[in-house]
Design a protein around this motif. Sequence first.
Motif, PDB file in Angstrom:
ATOM      1  N   VAL A 289     -32.169  95.494  37.940  1.00 25.81           N
ATOM      2  CA  VAL A 289     -31.777  95.721  39.334  1.00 25.81           C
ATOM      3  C   VAL A 289     -31.143  94.452  39.879  1.00 25.81           C
ATOM      4  O   VAL A 289     -31.363  93.344  39.357  1.00 25.81           O
ATOM      5  N   GLU A 290     -30.339  94.626  40.934  1.00 25.16           N
ATOM      6  CA  GLU A 290     -29.824  93.488  41.669  1.00 25.16           C
ATOM      7  C   GLU A 290     -30.118  93.679  43.148  1.00 25.16           C
ATOM      8  O   GLU A 290     -30.153  94.810  43.654  1.00 25.16           O
ATOM      9  N   VAL A 291     -30.353  92.568  43.823  1.00 26.45           N
ATOM     10  CA  VAL A 291     -30.539  92.598  45.269  1.00 26.45           C
ATOM     11  C   VAL A 291     -29.271  92.014  45.877  1.00 26.45           C
ATOM     12  O   VAL A 291     -29.010  90.808  45.779  1.00 26.45           O
ATOM     13  N   GLU A 295     -29.990  94.743  49.806  1.00 29.74           N
ATOM     14  CA  GLU A 295     -30.171  96.102  49.312  1.00 29.74           C
ATOM     15  C   GLU A 295     -30.444  96.041  47.813  1.00 29.74           C
ATOM     16  O   GLU A 295     -29.914  95.177  47.104  1.00 29.74           O
ATOM     17  N   ILE A 296     -31.301  96.959  47.337  1.00 27.57           N
ATOM     18  CA  ILE A 296     -31.668  96.998  45.917  1.00 27.57           C
ATOM     19  C   ILE A 296     -30.811  98.045  45.215  1.00 27.57           C
ATOM     20  O   ILE A 296     -30.729  99.196  45.669  1.00 27.57           O
ATOM     21  N   PHE A 297     -30.193  97.650  44.087  1.00 31.42           N
ATOM     22  CA  PHE A 297     -29.345  98.559  43.326  1.00 31.42           C
ATOM     23  C   PHE A 297     -29.865  98.654  41.894  1.00 31.42           C
ATOM     24  O   PHE A 297     -30.142  97.637  41.251  1.00 31.42           O
ATOM     25  N   ASP A 298     -29.979  99.889  41.429  1.00 30.93           N
ATOM     26  CA  ASP A 298     -30.428 100.182  40.070  1.00 30.93           C
ATOM     27  C   ASP A 298     -29.209 100.132  39.156  1.00 30.93           C
ATOM     28  O   ASP A 298     -28.336 101.004  39.205  1.00 30.93           O
ATOM     29  N   ARG A 350     -22.845  93.781  38.121  1.00 31.23           N
ATOM     30  CA  ARG A 350     -23.316  92.729  39.031  1.00 31.23           C
ATOM     31  C   ARG A 350     -22.151  92.156  39.830  1.00 31.23           C
ATOM     32  O   ARG A 350     -21.062  91.911  39.303  1.00 31.23           O
ATOM     33  N   VAL A 351     -22.388  91.922  41.096  1.00 30.34           N
ATOM     34  CA  VAL A 351     -21.327  91.461  41.996  1.00 30.34           C
ATOM     35  C   VAL A 351     -21.074  89.969  41.780  1.00 30.34           C
ATOM     36  O   VAL A 351     -22.003  89.161  41.786  1.00 30.34           O
ATOM     37  N   ARG A 352     -19.804  89.626  41.607  1.00 24.91           N
ATOM     38  CA  ARG A 352     -19.391  88.232  41.459  1.00 24.91           C
ATOM     39  C   ARG A 352     -18.195  87.984  42.372  1.00 24.91           C
ATOM     40  O   ARG A 352     -17.419  88.888  42.657  1.00 24.91           O
ATOM     41  N   HIS A 353     -18.056  86.718  42.775  1.00 28.46           N
ATOM     42  CA  HIS A 353     -16.943  86.373  43.649  1.00 28.46           C
ATOM     43  C   HIS A 353     -16.641  84.889  43.478  1.00 28.46           C
ATOM     44  O   HIS A 353     -17.560  84.061  43.515  1.00 28.46           O
ATOM     45  N   SER A 361     -19.136  82.845  40.685  1.00 29.28           N
ATOM     46  CA  SER A 361     -20.397  82.786  41.421  1.00 29.28           C
ATOM     47  C   SER A 361     -21.037  84.172  41.523  1.00 29.28           C
ATOM     48  O   SER A 361     -20.385  85.140  41.922  1.00 29.28           O
ATOM     49  N   SER A 362     -22.311  84.265  41.136  1.00 28.23           N
ATOM     50  CA  SER A 362     -23.059  85.519  41.274  1.00 28.23           C
ATOM     51  C   SER A 362     -23.424  85.698  42.739  1.00 28.23           C
ATOM     52  O   SER A 362     -23.979  84.801  43.372  1.00 28.23           O
ATOM     53  N   ARG A 363     -23.142  86.891  43.281  1.00 25.02           N
ATOM     54  CA  ARG A 363     -23.372  87.152  44.698  1.00 25.02           C
ATOM     55  C   ARG A 363     -24.612  88.001  44.926  1.00 25.02           C
ATOM     56  O   ARG A 363     -24.805  88.564  46.008  1.00 25.02           O
ATOM     57  N   SER A 364     -25.448  88.123  43.909  1.00 20.10           N
ATOM     58  CA  SER A 364     -26.659  88.937  44.043  1.00 20.10           C
ATOM     59  C   SER A 364     -27.771  88.316  43.206  1.00 20.10           C
ATOM     60  O   SER A 364     -27.522  87.525  42.299  1.00 20.10           O
TER      61      SER A 364
END
Length: 551
Positions: A289-291, A295-298, A350-353, A361-364
Amino acid sequence: MTGVDGLLGKYQGLAGRSTNEVLQLYSAHGQQQKLQRGSVVTHLHEAIKRLKQDMKSLRSFALELSKDFQRQCKAYLYQALTAVQEIQLQNEAMQMFQIKAFDLEQSLQEVTERYEKEKQKRRVLHNSLVELRGNIRVHCRIRPSLPFDNADEHSISQDRQRNFSEKVAYAIDDETVLVKCSRPGHASINKTFQFERVYSAFESQDTVFADVAPLLTSLLDGYNVCIMAYGQTGSGKTYTMLGPQLEENFAFALEDESELGIIPRATQEVFRLISEKPPGSYWVEVSVVEVYNNEIFDLLAKDSCGKVFGVKRDVVTTREGKSNVPFLTYETVENASEFLHLVIRGLQLRVRHPTLVHAHSSRSHLVVTLTITTIVSGDSLGTSWEDEQINQRLNKEFSCTYPQKARENRSTSSSRASSPAQLEATEKPKQVKTRLQLVDLAGSECVGMSGVTGAALRETSFINRSLSALADVLGAIAEQRSHVPYRNSKLTHLLQDSVGGDAKLLLMLCISPDQKYLTESLQSLGFGTRSRQVQRGQIKKKNLPVQSKAK
């Protein structure tokens, strides 16, 4: 013919002369020859005299030269003897020095060995104290300087650039970090921070994991374990937890296993430990999961077509006070390769920016959880009536929370080696569940340094707020407040069990060494120091049996 002709001519010239004239001529010729011979003899005598004088001079010079040579030979011989004696004395002194040096080296080695033994004993005692108090283990890793540290400094002066790139954080030993704090116009101040383990910029992934591996044995002994990486963005958290990643598909660089991070190594170690146990006595499930933006995402959820996409989930607190994510996807894995495949699949979502500090950079916050179910016989636990009541309640809760998993387990083939249904048919086995949570937190950011705007600025706000909420939770636990604000953030709510004392928790601080990141590094070190002082009470072993999921 010519000589005969000359004599004939001579006699012919004398033939016309008188006897007296001839005698006179012969007499004059004899005198002339006599004078010539006398002159030659005189010259010879003079030459012989000069030669005698030269011989005398040469003999005198030779004698002087011989005497001087003898004197010089005696002097050189004396010098040589003196030098030999000095060399002998120096050799004797050197031998004595070598003997003393050898004795000192042996003494130093003995002292070092005693120190290492005492240090190991102290570490064991400290770990025991940590176990009893429920303290959080804190390790600190200082990353090396990287090319992107100076990527945005082309527009500033050379002096300021030199100050920015100056190293200010050092590992002075394996338990102490030294930070040089300096401000223009102020004297430099050195600050030290103590942790259970400190890694310099030159220490490898192997060394880092060697200190983490002993915690994994606790999993199979019935304890929950949580390993969490904390630090500013770009400080090396993802590298420490995952290892190097390819930018295009986020796949692990498996060709160089020495670069693998804690997450893949921990999984390999867990399956190695399981392989030493009786077959079918354990099975492993994984969730990813990522936060993101609170918000929590599966990241393992699939749509109706089987395509993986991040599904928003919620976190709730059960009646027992434990955190739970209803309908979270759990995938059963039988080896480390299957696990890595699922993690890679989740990382693709996974969100990166990119920011000015870090291009990827990991955004979560990433939370990878391994749930290990241990199959034990009912007799070995000695369950009581209260245990059976707990079994029924937990089994009912599991069926309500994971209806799909319960149906899958009921329909699982009895031929599967690790299925508990086959064991229950003969021995009515019980289950003990332990969890390994591997957390790669998003990095704290200074907006002025990262240069983010728009959506990325909103992400930064959520990241910093969630990390502040984590610090607030640890502060409340440290002060033993009656209320701990777990629900102030989805991150702390999700990690409530691990942070609140239900798991052996290892916090891996990651910091950058350069002056440029001094403020962020001090913030991370301060967080680690405060976390190390938290006393959560002795960690409880998971020895409550739970009825098998399959019936």
